[in-house]
Scaffold this active site. Structure first.
Site, PDB file in Angstrom:
ATOM      1  N   LYS A   1       0.826  -0.984  -0.211  1.00  0.00           N
ATOM      2  CA  LYS A   1       0.242  -0.294  -0.219  1.00  0.00           C
ATOM      3  C   LYS A   1       1.223   1.412  -0.372  1.00  0.00           C
ATOM      4  O   LYS A   1       1.826   1.672   0.902  1.00  0.00           O
ATOM      5  CB  LYS A   1      -1.368  -0.110   1.465  1.00  0.00           C
ATOM      6  CG  LYS A   1      -2.236   0.991   0.873  1.00  0.00           C
ATOM      7  CD  LYS A   1      -2.665   0.236   2.150  1.00  0.00           C
ATOM      8  CE  LYS A   1      -4.331   1.739   2.422  1.00  0.00           C
ATOM      9  NZ  LYS A   1      -4.785   1.271   3.600  1.00  0.00           N
TER      10      LYS A   1
ATOM     11  N   CYS B   1      -7.151  -0.410  -0.646  1.00  0.00           N
ATOM     12  CA  CYS B   1      -8.009   0.383   0.086  1.00  0.00           C
ATOM     13  C   CYS B   1      -7.609   2.538  -0.528  1.00  0.00           C
ATOM     14  O   CYS B   1      -8.109   2.923  -1.368  1.00  0.00           O
ATOM     15  CB  CYS B   1      -7.734   0.368   1.699  1.00  0.00           C
ATOM     16  SG  CYS B   1      -9.660   0.737   2.534  1.00  0.00           S
TER      17      CYS B   1
ATOM     18  N   ASN C   1     -10.751  -2.292   3.305  1.00  0.00           N
ATOM     19  CA  ASN C   1     -10.799  -2.567   4.989  1.00  0.00           C
ATOM     20  C   ASN C   1     -11.917  -0.933   4.796  1.00  0.00           C
ATOM     21  O   ASN C   1     -11.049  -0.536   5.608  1.00  0.00           O
ATOM     22  CB  ASN C   1     -10.696  -3.170   6.077  1.00  0.00           C
ATOM     23  CG  ASN C   1     -10.124  -4.695   6.024  1.00  0.00           C
ATOM     24  OD1 ASN C   1      -9.357  -5.045   6.852  1.00  0.00           O
ATOM     25  ND2 ASN C   1     -10.911  -5.202   4.908  1.00  0.00           N
TER      26      ASN C   1
END
Length: 293
Positions: free
Chosen positions: A120, A165, A190
Site C-alpha cells: 500500500k 483501500c 477495509n
C-alpha cells in the site's frame, strides 16, 4: 491475432474476521472451494484478509495480526487450495519485514507460484488518536508506506495489478498500473462507515473511485471488501466487479462471506482500448508540472 479469452473472476468478500488467523483462513478456504464450483479462475480477497482491521486502536502488541509464521502458513494454504482448483488468487495481509510493517498483497498464479507483491502506497489517518473522535484511523502509527512500484503481475490469463483501500482514491494509482501493463485491477479494502456518514454514501464513494479508475484506463476491476460489523464498527462490504467502461457487472448481496463472480470479456476490453487509444493520445508533457508539484 488471437482474441483474448474471457475470464471467470470473483471478489471473495469477507465478513468480520474470526478470533484467529487459522479460523479466518478456514473460511477463506471454504470460499475458494465455493468459487471453484462457480468455475472461477481468478479471485481477489479484501485488505488485511487474515485479520481484523487492527489499525483503528492503539495496540501495544501486534503479534496476533503480524505473526510471520502464522501469516506465512495461512498465505501458503490459501495459495495451495486455489492452485488445486486451477485458480489464481490475490491475498492481502499484514507483511512484517525487517524494513517495517507493510499493508501488502501477494499475487499467486494458477499453479501456486508467487508472481509478486504490492505494498500500500498511500497511508491514511494519523499516528496518535483524537480522543474526541469515536473512530480513529491510525494506519500511520503502524504501517510503512509501500516501497514497491504499481506492478503488473503475470497471473496466467492476464497481467494483474493491485490497489489497497486508500490507494483507490488516487487517480494516479490507476494510470501507473495501466502504464505498467495491467490488464486487470485488483482492489482490496477495509472501509468503515465513518461517523456522520451512511453505508449508502460510503459505498457510492468507493464505487465512484474504482469505476472511474477502470473507465479512465479501460480496464476491468475487481473490488473485494470487508463487510458487516467488526469491533463495533460497520464496514461497507459492497464488493463488486466492473467492466472497462466503468459499468458494474455484479455486486455482493450480503453482509458476510460471499463469492461475487462475473465473466470478464477481455476481447471487449481490447476493442475498447483500441477505440479510446489512450496510449497514443496521452500528453505526459502537459501533465508533468502537476505530477511534480
Amino acid at each position: 491475432m488471437t482474441s483474448p479469452s474471457p475470464i471467470r473472476a470473483a471478489a471473495l468478500q469477507l465478513g468480520p474476521a474470526s478470533a484467529t488467523i487459522a479460523t479466518t483462513t478456514k473460511r477463506i478456504l471454504d470460499l475458494i472451494d465455493a468459487a471453484a464450483r462457480d468455475k472461477v479462475t481468478l479471485a481477489v480477497l479484501p485488505e488485511l484478509a487474515l485479520t481484523p482491521y487492527f489499525a483503528a486502536a492503539v495496540r501495544e502488541d501486534l503479534t496476533p495480526f503480524t505473526s510471520v509464521p502464522e501469516n506465512k502458513q495461512a498465505v501458503e494454504a490459501i495459495a495451495e487450495r486455489a492452485a488445486g482448483h486451477g485458480m489464481a488468487i490475490v491475498i492481502p495481509f499484514a507483511e512484517q519485514t525487517n524494513e517495517g510493517l507493510f499493508n501488502a498483497m501477494v499475487f499467486y498464479d494458477d499453479t501456486g507460484a508467487c508472481q509478486g507483491t504490492f505494498r500500500k502506497v498511500h497511508i491514511p489517518g494519523k499516528v496518535a488518536p483524537d480522543p474526541d473522535k469515536p473512530l480513529n484511523i491510525l494506519e500511520k502509527r503502524y504501517f510503512t508506506p509501500g516501497d514497491l512500484p504499481f506492478g503488473a503481475f503475470d497471473m496466467g490469463a492476464v497481467k494483474a495489478g493491485g490497489l489497497i483501500c486508500y490507494d483507490r482514491r488516487f487517480p494516479e494509482s490507476y494510470r501507473a498500473l495501466s502504464l505498467n501493463g495491467a490488464d486487470l485491477i485488483c482492489v482490496g479494502y477495509n472501509t468503515p462507515v465513518m461517523p456522520g456518514g451512511t453505508l449508502k454514501g460510503a459505498r457510492r464513494a468507493s464505487e465512484l473511485a474504482i469505476c472511474g479508475g477502470a473507465y479512465s484506463t479501460a480496464t476491468h476491476a475487481i473490488a473485494a471488501g470487508k463487510a458487516g460489523v467488526e469491533g463495533g464498527t460497520r464496514f461497507i462490504g459492497g464488493s463488486f466487479i466492473c467492466g472497462p467502461d466503468g459499468a458494474i457487472l455484479t455486486r455482493a448481496k450480503s453482509q458476510g462471506d460471499e463469492v461475487v463472480a462475473a465473466d470478464l470479456d477481455m476481447a471487449a476490453q481490447a476493442r475498447l482500448r483500441e477505440r479510446w487509444d489512450f496510449a497514443t493520445n496521452r500528453r505526459p508533457d502537459a501533465y508533468a508540472p502537476a505530477l511534480t508539484a
